[in-house]
Design an enzyme around this catalytic site. Structure first.
Site, mmCIF file in Angstrom:
data_model
loop_
_atom_site.group_PDB
_atom_site.id
_atom_site.type_symbol
_atom_site.label_atom_id
_atom_site.label_comp_id
_atom_site.label_asym_id
_atom_site.label_seq_id
_atom_site.Cartn_x
_atom_site.Cartn_y
_atom_site.Cartn_z
ATOM 1 N N VAL A 228 0.891 -0.911 0.102
ATOM 2 C CA VAL A 228 0.123 0.060 -0.018
ATOM 3 C C VAL A 228 0.918 1.128 0.012
ATOM 4 O O VAL A 228 0.591 2.006 -0.766
ATOM 5 C CB VAL A 228 -0.907 -0.045 1.149
ATOM 6 C CG1 VAL A 228 -1.692 1.366 1.628
ATOM 7 C CG2 VAL A 228 -1.992 -1.093 1.268
ATOM 8 N N THR B 238 -5.523 -0.793 7.453
ATOM 9 C CA THR B 238 -6.709 -0.965 7.780
ATOM 10 C C THR B 238 -6.846 -1.498 9.251
ATOM 11 O O THR B 238 -6.029 -2.187 9.670
ATOM 12 C CB THR B 238 -7.308 -2.360 7.061
ATOM 13 O OG1 THR B 238 -7.260 -2.132 5.713
ATOM 14 C CG2 THR B 238 -8.635 -2.718 7.323
ATOM 15 N N LYS C 272 -14.414 0.290 5.810
ATOM 16 C CA LYS C 272 -13.228 -0.435 5.104
ATOM 17 C C LYS C 272 -13.207 -2.071 5.602
ATOM 18 O O LYS C 272 -13.396 -2.665 4.649
ATOM 19 C CB LYS C 272 -11.743 0.018 5.686
ATOM 20 C CG LYS C 272 -10.609 -0.975 5.356
ATOM 21 C CD LYS C 272 -10.258 -1.274 3.691
ATOM 22 C CE LYS C 272 -9.596 -2.257 3.316
ATOM 23 N NZ LYS C 272 -9.346 -2.453 2.035
ATOM 24 N N CYS D 3 -5.417 -9.652 3.122
ATOM 25 C CA CYS D 3 -6.647 -8.619 3.754
ATOM 26 C C CYS D 3 -7.732 -9.378 4.216
ATOM 27 O O CYS D 3 -8.270 -9.364 5.261
ATOM 28 C CB CYS D 3 -6.890 -7.556 2.868
ATOM 29 S SG CYS D 3 -5.566 -6.300 2.477
ATOM 30 N N LYS E 165 -3.791 -14.704 -5.814
ATOM 31 C CA LYS E 165 -4.687 -14.313 -6.897
ATOM 32 C C LYS E 165 -3.980 -13.995 -8.075
ATOM 33 O O LYS E 165 -2.654 -13.720 -7.762
ATOM 34 C CB LYS E 165 -5.587 -13.203 -6.550
ATOM 35 C CG LYS E 165 -5.120 -12.076 -6.179
ATOM 36 C CD LYS E 165 -6.222 -10.851 -6.422
ATOM 37 C CE LYS E 165 -5.511 -9.582 -6.332
ATOM 38 N NZ LYS E 165 -6.445 -8.488 -6.580
HETATM 39 N N1 LIG Z 1 -2.060 -5.365 0.559
HETATM 40 C C1 LIG Z 1 -3.372 -4.917 0.110
HETATM 41 O O1 LIG Z 1 -3.695 -5.104 -0.826
HETATM 42 C C2 LIG Z 1 -4.106 -3.833 1.008
HETATM 43 C C3 LIG Z 1 -5.087 -3.178 0.521
HETATM 44 C C4 LIG Z 1 -5.795 -2.128 1.113
HETATM 45 C C5 LIG Z 1 -5.349 -1.990 2.620
HETATM 46 N N2 LIG Z 1 -4.391 -2.979 3.146
HETATM 47 C C6 LIG Z 1 -3.753 -2.332 4.431
HETATM 48 O O2 LIG Z 1 -2.990 -1.580 4.530
HETATM 49 C C7 LIG Z 1 -1.899 -1.911 5.318
HETATM 50 C C8 LIG Z 1 -0.555 -2.113 4.795
HETATM 51 O O3 LIG Z 1 -0.512 -3.392 4.126
HETATM 52 P P1 LIG Z 1 0.682 -3.952 3.206
HETATM 53 O O4 LIG Z 1 -0.039 -5.043 2.512
HETATM 54 O O5 LIG Z 1 1.097 -2.832 2.514
HETATM 55 O O6 LIG Z 1 1.498 -4.285 4.276
HETATM 56 P P2 LIG Z 1 3.368 -4.655 4.082
HETATM 57 O O7 LIG Z 1 3.456 -5.793 5.026
HETATM 58 O O8 LIG Z 1 3.457 -5.099 2.660
HETATM 59 O O9 LIG Z 1 3.918 -3.242 4.203
HETATM 60 C C9 LIG Z 1 4.078 -2.490 5.511
HETATM 61 C C10 LIG Z 1 5.403 -1.876 5.563
HETATM 62 O O10 LIG Z 1 5.685 -1.228 6.801
HETATM 63 C C11 LIG Z 1 6.809 -1.317 7.250
HETATM 64 N N3 LIG Z 1 7.094 -0.860 8.725
HETATM 65 C C12 LIG Z 1 6.630 -1.790 9.661
HETATM 66 N N4 LIG Z 1 6.685 -1.086 10.838
HETATM 67 C C13 LIG Z 1 7.381 0.184 10.471
HETATM 68 C C14 LIG Z 1 7.730 1.074 11.383
HETATM 69 N N5 LIG Z 1 7.681 1.296 12.447
HETATM 70 N N6 LIG Z 1 8.378 2.124 10.685
HETATM 71 C C15 LIG Z 1 8.480 2.254 9.400
HETATM 72 N N7 LIG Z 1 8.175 1.300 8.408
HETATM 73 C C16 LIG Z 1 7.506 0.191 9.059
HETATM 74 C C17 LIG Z 1 7.307 -2.618 6.885
HETATM 75 O O11 LIG Z 1 8.591 -2.645 6.718
HETATM 76 C C18 LIG Z 1 6.775 -2.742 5.658
HETATM 77 O O12 LIG Z 1 7.542 -2.400 4.463
HETATM 78 C C19 LIG Z 1 -2.618 -3.148 6.345
HETATM 79 O O13 LIG Z 1 -3.556 -2.410 7.416
HETATM 80 C C20 LIG Z 1 -3.413 -3.709 5.320
HETATM 81 O O14 LIG Z 1 -4.524 -4.610 5.744
HETATM 82 C C21 LIG Z 1 -3.464 -3.521 2.392
#
Ligand SMILES: NC(=O)c1ccc[n+]([C@@H]2O[C@H](COP(=O)([O-])OP(=O)(O)OC[C@H]3O[C@@H](n4cnc5c(N)ncnc54)[C@H](O)[C@@H]3O)[C@@H](O)[C@H]2O)c1
Length: 473
Positions: free
Chosen positions: A11, A124, A227, A283, A343
């Site tokens: 994201v 989320t 959400k 998710c 997927k």
């Molecule tokens: N992946 C999706 O399709 C999607 C879609 C909509 C919403 N979301 C939501 O968005 C959020 C993020 O999902 P994602 O898939 O991008 O997660 P992800 O695990 O791919 O990315 C999270 C990032 O945050 C970094 N991080 C963690 N702690 C940190 C800190 N203290 N300081 C700096 N960076 C830090 C991690 O190193 C990682 O790069 C979640 O809540 C998820 O539910 C995801």
């Protein structure tokens, strides 16, 4: 506008690239040194259409990667939190990364010395999180009048994330102050005014895109609920059509015909009505659990969600039964597996039903030769032990995976699988058996092409012509 993104995952990176595309100045923060080093080398750590181009265009000018969270916050007007919120031990989301980041953001707000900032939860999170973030910031020393907390949930889908971000069905902004609302309206103005889509160099919107997208303003609590409710509802549709597919199998109906009749009703629509081996990813499973947990905590009995989850888990078992029915015994059988990502269109294997099914087949004594267009590097890590033991191999393409296999299993709905040369696949296989967990191929064609073919919710197919017996190798 100056924007900080905290967390450069699926994201965060997409948001960072897209905000730069919308002409904002973006500081993209992460605490993963390996990821930052890869980004600094010019690599794109995830498989996502258009993202490499955006990173290439803006890296080092409008888009800067850093591990300095505090400095990034101090220099920004709007700060998006995009860290992970994985499932916690009790079913609800584990918000410890959000809390940790909120503490550090507080230091950045103080360092900003009075410059007003909107701290936006894009991760989320369950209802009331904005209140907790506000409280953590205040308790960590950030003066209350220097910031507001808002909720701006993200609805992008992996695989089409950049297009989804730039052409969303809607932008939801949960705010409790007009000042915060104004900032977020300005962030999204290039989209909501349509200015971006008039640019000659804009990434072309998909045909059915709603342009310009509406911006829906709500309270922070409503935005948080929107959400989780959205993901729970989409998961519900998947389980619903899977249950319908099972009924089709039991009655001799065809789920493709039922879907067509069902989806033609404008109140229902066609999307998210594809049967398969169940939903997965980082998710849906977690957000469904999180939503259930929120409901339970607030005294609401939402047992419908338990059923959605039960049907989803049962779907994998049904698929495994189909594999056993197609092959009789599994130990010693060589199975070609097409698809490992949760997927098509992504390299993400988190909570992937394909990985779970492949793991079960290995545990039952079969050997697996897998192919996925993007997810093999991540899958290799998951199956490192089995690969070392020679139980699983990774093939360079679908035909190589099929070579000498007792059956071919389709586990992920990659578009390119539908274009495979079926004659070549059949020739490569030891036996022309295919179990399609994603209904990628039409049964009538599979019969024509000489396959014993089983799919989800549709009649099984058998070769129309007598089989040529293959010599044992
Ligand atoms: N992946 C999706 O399709 C999607 C879609 C909509 C919403 N979301 C939501 O968005 C959020 C993020 O999902 P994602 O898939 O991008 O997660 P992800 O695990 O791919 O990315 C999270 C990032 O945050 C970094 N991080 C963690 N702690 C940190 C800190 N203290 N300081 C700096 N960076 C830090 C991690 O190193 C990682 O790069 C979640 O809540 C998820 O539910 C995801």
């Amino acid at each position: 506008m100056k924007i900080a993104i905290i967390g450069s995952g699926y994201v965060g990176l997409v948001a960072a690239g897209c905000f730069a595309e919308l002409e904002h100045d973006v500081l993209c923060v992460d605490n993963d040194a390996t990821k930052l080093a890869a980004l600094a080398r010019g690599e794109c750590p995830i498989h996502e259409e258009f993202l490499p181009e955006l990173l290439k265009d803006y890296r080092g000018n409008r888009l800067v990667f850093t591990d300095d969270l505090c400095g990034a916050v101090a220099a920004s007007e709007v700060v998006f939190i995009t860290v992970g919120t994985p499932p916690g031990p009790e079913g609800g989301a584990d918000l410890s990364s959000v809390e940790q980041v909120a503490r550090e953001i507080a230091r950045g707000v103080v360092l900003g010395n009075g410059g007003y900032k909107v701290i936006v939860e894009k991760s989320t999170v369950p209802v009331f999180t904005a209140g907790w973030v506000r409280r953590v910031l205040t308790m960590s020393g950030a003066p209350r009048r220097w910031f507001d907390v808002a909720s701006n949930p993200e609805f992008l889908r992996e695989g089409t994330a950049v297009c989804d971000f730039l052409c969303p069905d809607r932008i939801v902004v949960g705010v409790n102050s007009e000042r915060a609302a104004e900032k977020l309206r300005a962030v999204y103005a290039p989209l909501t005014t349509g200015a971006y889509y008039r640019r000659a160099d804009a990434i072309p919107p998909p045909d059915n895109a709603r342009i310009p997208p509406p911006l829906i303003e709500t309270s922070t609590r409503s935005a948080e609920l929107i959400k989780q409710a959205s993901n729970a509802y989409l998961a519900l549709r998947v389980s619903f059509i899977n249950a319908v597919a099972n009924l089709c199998e039991a009655t001799g109906a065809d789920v493709d015909q039922v879907r067509e009749g069902l989806g033609a009703d404008a109140r229902i629509g066609r999307r998210f009505l594809r049967p398969g081996i169940g939903y997965g990813g980082s998710c849906f499973p977690k957000d469904l659990d999180g939503f259930r947990d929120v409901a339970a905590q607030h005294g609401c009995d939402f047992r419908l969600l338990d059923e959605v989850k039960r049907i989803n888990a049962e779907q994998r078992e049904r698929f495994l039964r189909k594999v056993r029915e197609a092959l009789w015994t599994l130990p010693g059988k060589r199975l070609a597996v097409l698809g490992l990502a949760f997927k098509g269109g992504t390299d993400d294997v988190r909570e992937s039903p394909a990985i779970a099914v492949a793991g079960r087949l290995l545990a039952e004594g079969a050997s697996v030769v897998a192919y996925d267009p993007a997810a093999m590097p991540r899958a290799r890590k998951i199956f490192a032990k089995e690969a070392a033991a020679g139980q699983i191999e990774f093939a360079e393409d679908a035909y190589a995976a099929a070579e000498g296999a007792d059956a071919l299993l389709v586990l992920t709905d990659w578009e390119e699988f539908a274009a495979l040369d079926l004659g070549r696949l059949r020739e490569a296989l030891r036996c022309p058996v295919m179990v399609d967990g994603r209904n990628v191929f039409p049964p009538a064609r599979m019969a024509e092409e000489g396959f014993f073919y089983t799919s989800m919710g549709r009649p099984a197919a058998e070769p129309r012509r007598a089989l040529k017996v293959k010599k044992a190798s």
